[in-house]
Enzyme design. Structure first.
Site, mmCIF file in Angstrom:
data_model
loop_
_atom_site.group_PDB
_atom_site.id
_atom_site.type_symbol
_atom_site.label_atom_id
_atom_site.label_comp_id
_atom_site.label_asym_id
_atom_site.label_seq_id
_atom_site.Cartn_x
_atom_site.Cartn_y
_atom_site.Cartn_z
ATOM 1 N N HIS A 233 0.949 -1.051 0.105
ATOM 2 C CA HIS A 233 -0.030 -0.038 0.119
ATOM 3 C C HIS A 233 0.889 1.136 0.057
ATOM 4 O O HIS A 233 0.328 2.357 0.085
ATOM 5 C CB HIS A 233 -0.891 0.296 1.222
ATOM 6 C CG HIS A 233 -1.569 -1.252 1.473
ATOM 7 N ND1 HIS A 233 -1.095 -2.222 2.246
ATOM 8 C CD2 HIS A 233 -2.892 -1.674 0.664
ATOM 9 C CE1 HIS A 233 -2.207 -3.083 2.378
ATOM 10 N NE2 HIS A 233 -3.201 -3.051 1.401
ATOM 11 N N ASP A 416 -5.838 7.042 1.984
ATOM 12 C CA ASP A 416 -7.208 6.790 1.623
ATOM 13 C C ASP A 416 -8.171 7.138 2.506
ATOM 14 O O ASP A 416 -9.473 7.209 2.681
ATOM 15 C CB ASP A 416 -7.802 5.407 1.388
ATOM 16 C CG ASP A 416 -7.728 4.437 2.490
ATOM 17 O OD1 ASP A 416 -6.939 4.709 3.379
ATOM 18 O OD2 ASP A 416 -8.124 3.419 2.385
ATOM 19 N N HIS A 417 -7.627 7.871 3.957
ATOM 20 C CA HIS A 417 -8.419 8.080 4.952
ATOM 21 C C HIS A 417 -9.369 9.249 4.691
ATOM 22 O O HIS A 417 -10.631 9.146 4.943
ATOM 23 C CB HIS A 417 -7.549 8.675 6.017
ATOM 24 C CG HIS A 417 -8.188 9.182 7.202
ATOM 25 N ND1 HIS A 417 -8.972 8.185 8.122
ATOM 26 C CD2 HIS A 417 -8.564 10.326 7.746
ATOM 27 C CE1 HIS A 417 -9.563 8.885 9.214
ATOM 28 N NE2 HIS A 417 -9.388 10.090 9.044
#
Length: 607
Positions: A233, A416-417
């Site tokens: 990631h 992606d938060h």
């Protein structure tokens, strides 16, 4: 990505790497895959998941894999006879929610128990763990097989903290084969644990990956360099090195792994050279040639090596090497036949396929979501009482700062938060508005928050989804029994205190660890201090909330000076200092915005 006979290089993406709208990406690629491989798999009913056509099978242990999408063929592409019975699909690089995992497990349970298997990431551990508890309450025995193969993410003495990367494939394969031959739950689990204990992976990246709808990569690798040990990631690796040719890179991978590979059996070793998304097969084969020679020189015998894409990272340029030493039993499970969209291992016998699923039942209509989440645009903006109004204000705050939250998250994780918390809060607001709550009583507030928290966790997924979901549901559950009376500051302080305890229990973080808990703890302590002086009117509650929110904002800003101690960011050490924590920042943003709405609803002027 370009290839020569001896070099591995990369070129950067300049345009979006997917053709799909990010909002529909997960559903539509699952639709398409199930249509293409309807001979093997089908969509899970009322869930974001993929089921084997051969499942459920009475008396067989169900093996369920899962995680965020963006890693195909992991996880949905490894579903089928002889491998996984089902996969739970999360958003890109985001763990699926507990609700989705629970629904998928119920769909394939054959009465012999289920095993969830996934990589060691905080969100996956939380959500699959919660799903396992729900199954246990239903009388279904559930086990958790967490994969920890990435040697770059923790030293040997802390092997249980390692990430799960391409070694997922070996562990899934062993679990699936053991279940297929009819082993009981304890035996299947023991075989998976054995495979995980001896599997080791080390990887390298030459360029970053780009999320759906984005034109800029999630991270970059400096020209003329390679990141050794980078996570799938974009998590930081062990070190940055000068660019290498294929043979030099092969040597680096083998040199890192050989000292850590346990000795087992007669020297046979399963080998996986895994492409991360945009590395050409030619480059992989050039690299493998050197890997093969090095392993033979070390006295090892590569056993049915695999070269290709098994656990990818969208369009990341890079590769990883995974080794699993074999004894006779592991070899027999590794060699057992299977049939999945992403990997097929034929044999003289046949596997039960379960027939062909009805591809005509598939839909590309995003409105027919495999979830109970309501669409926000279809709800009444005036419904849901004060709780829904406060949540709406909180949604506005994180929507405004979505890009900033993503940038903060990209420092240590997958960036992606911002997307995740906005998606989760949209679901939370919709659920609160349609919860049946209509006023400002404790019962109404509790009802709305219970519905909102459940919806947030389901929609957001990931660690943040689980933690913010528990925060809302626990607060709501504590307030709801107070019924028709007004919420007092003491009520609120007690409820939030209990909710903080639940968040800490689930995530394991404490004040000072550089997480959302730092902001939440300051918020909670301020509410409790205020409750000791007054709690008699709604204006007092509004004033207490506003003061607590300001304390949360200050605490969130101060996380920039902290060293992360838990989660993916902990692996950064002192490199994690210098920017505030995204979870703490989003909590503070929402608390301040909600406080403004609560103040307005209570008729108190801003001070």
């Amino acid at each position: 990505m370009t290839a020569t006979a001896t070099s591995v290089t990369a070129t950067s993406a300049a345009t979006p790497t997917t053709l799909s709208d990010p909002a529909t990406f997960k559903q539509r690629w699952v639709d398409g895959m199930c249509a293409a491989y309807s001979r093997t798999v089908r969509k899970a009913p009322d869930a974001f998941g993929v089921l084997s056509n051969a499942a459920p099978r009475r008396g067989k242990v169900a093996v369920i894999v899962g995680g965020g999408c963006g890693h195909y063929p992991a996880f949905a592409g490894l579903v089928g006879p002889g491998l996984a019975d089902a996969a739970v699909v999360g958003d890109v690089f985001t763990s699926p929610s507990a609700e989705q995992a629970y629904r998928v497990a119920r769909a394939v349970d054959g009465g012999a128990g289920v095993i969830f298997s996934y990589g060691n990431y905080a969100g996956d551990v939380m959500h699959f763990g919660l799903a396992g508890r729900r199954l246990a309450a239903d009388g279904i025995e559930a086990r958790q097989m967490i994969v920890t193969d990435d040697v770059a993410s923790a030293p040997p003495e802390r092997a249980s903290e390692r990430r799960g990367v391409a070694g997922d494939f070996f562990v899934f394969k062993v679990l699936g084969a053991a279940a297929e031959r009819g082993d009981d739950l304890a035996t299947v689990m023991a075989m998976g644990e054995r495979a995980n204990e001896v599997t080791r992976t080390f990887g390298a990246a030459f360029d970053g990956c780009t999320l759906p709808g984005q034109s800029d990569p999630l991270f970059t690798v400096a020209p003329g360099s390679v990141e050794l040990g980078l996570g799938i990631h974009g998590e930081p690796g062990m070190r940055t090195a000068d660019a290498m040719d294929a043979y030099e890179l092969a040597d680096a991978l083998v040199d890192q792994l050989l000292p850590q590979v346990p000795q087992l059996g007669d020297g046979r070793v399963a080998v996986l050279l895994n492409g991360l998304g945009s590395t050409t097969y030619e480059d992989l084969f050039v690299t493998y040639g050197r890997v093969h020679a090095r392993l033979r020189e070390a006295g090892l015998t590569p056993h049915r090596p695999e070269v290709g894409e098994f656990v990818t990272s969208m369009d990341m340029a890079g590769l990883s090497l995974t080794l699993m030493p074999l004894d006779d039993e592991l070899a027999s499970l590794y060699d057992a036949p299977c049939e999945t969209p992403g990997f097929r291992l034929p044999a003289g016998g046949t596997l039960a396929s379960g027939g062909v699923s009805d591809a005509a039942s598939l839909t590309l209509d995003v409105c027919s979501s495999a979830s109970s989440i309501r669409e926000l645009d279809d709800t009444d903006p005036d419904a849901g009482g004060i709780a829904a109004a406060a949540l709406t204000a909180a949604l506005g705050a994180v929507t405004e700062h979505e890009d900033e939250l993503g940038r903060l998250d990209a420092v240590a994780a997958d960036g992606d938060h911002g997307q995740g918390i906005v998606r989760g809060m949209r679901a939370a607001v919709a659920a609160a508005r349609t919860s049946g709550a209509a006023g400002d009583t404790a019962g109404d507030v509790g009802t709305a928050l219970l519905a909102a928290g459940t919806a947030l966790a389901d929609a957001a997924g990931g660690a943040s989804g689980a933690l913010f979901g528990v925060l809302l549901t626990e607060t709501g559950g504590r307030l709801q029994p107070h019924g028709d009376r007004a919420v007092t500051t003491s009520d609120l302080a007690d409820a939030v205190t209990a909710a903080q305890g639940a968040v800490t229990g689930l995530g394991g973080a404490h004040p000072g660890d550089k997480t959302m808990v730092d902001a939440l703890d300051s918020f909670t302590r301020s509410l409790r201090d205020h409750a000791e002086s007054t709690d008699s009117t709604s204006r007092d509650v509004a004033a207490a909330w506003r003061q607590a929110a300001e304390q949360a904002r200050t605490a969130a800003e101060r996380t920039a000076d902290l060293t992360p101690a838990v989660g993916r960011a902990a692996r950064l050490g002192d490199r994690g200092r210098g920017s505030p924590d995204p979870g703490a920042t989003s909590f503070a943003l929402m608390a301040v915005a909600a406080g403004g709405e609560i103040t307005a609803r209570c008729g108190e002027e801003n001070r």
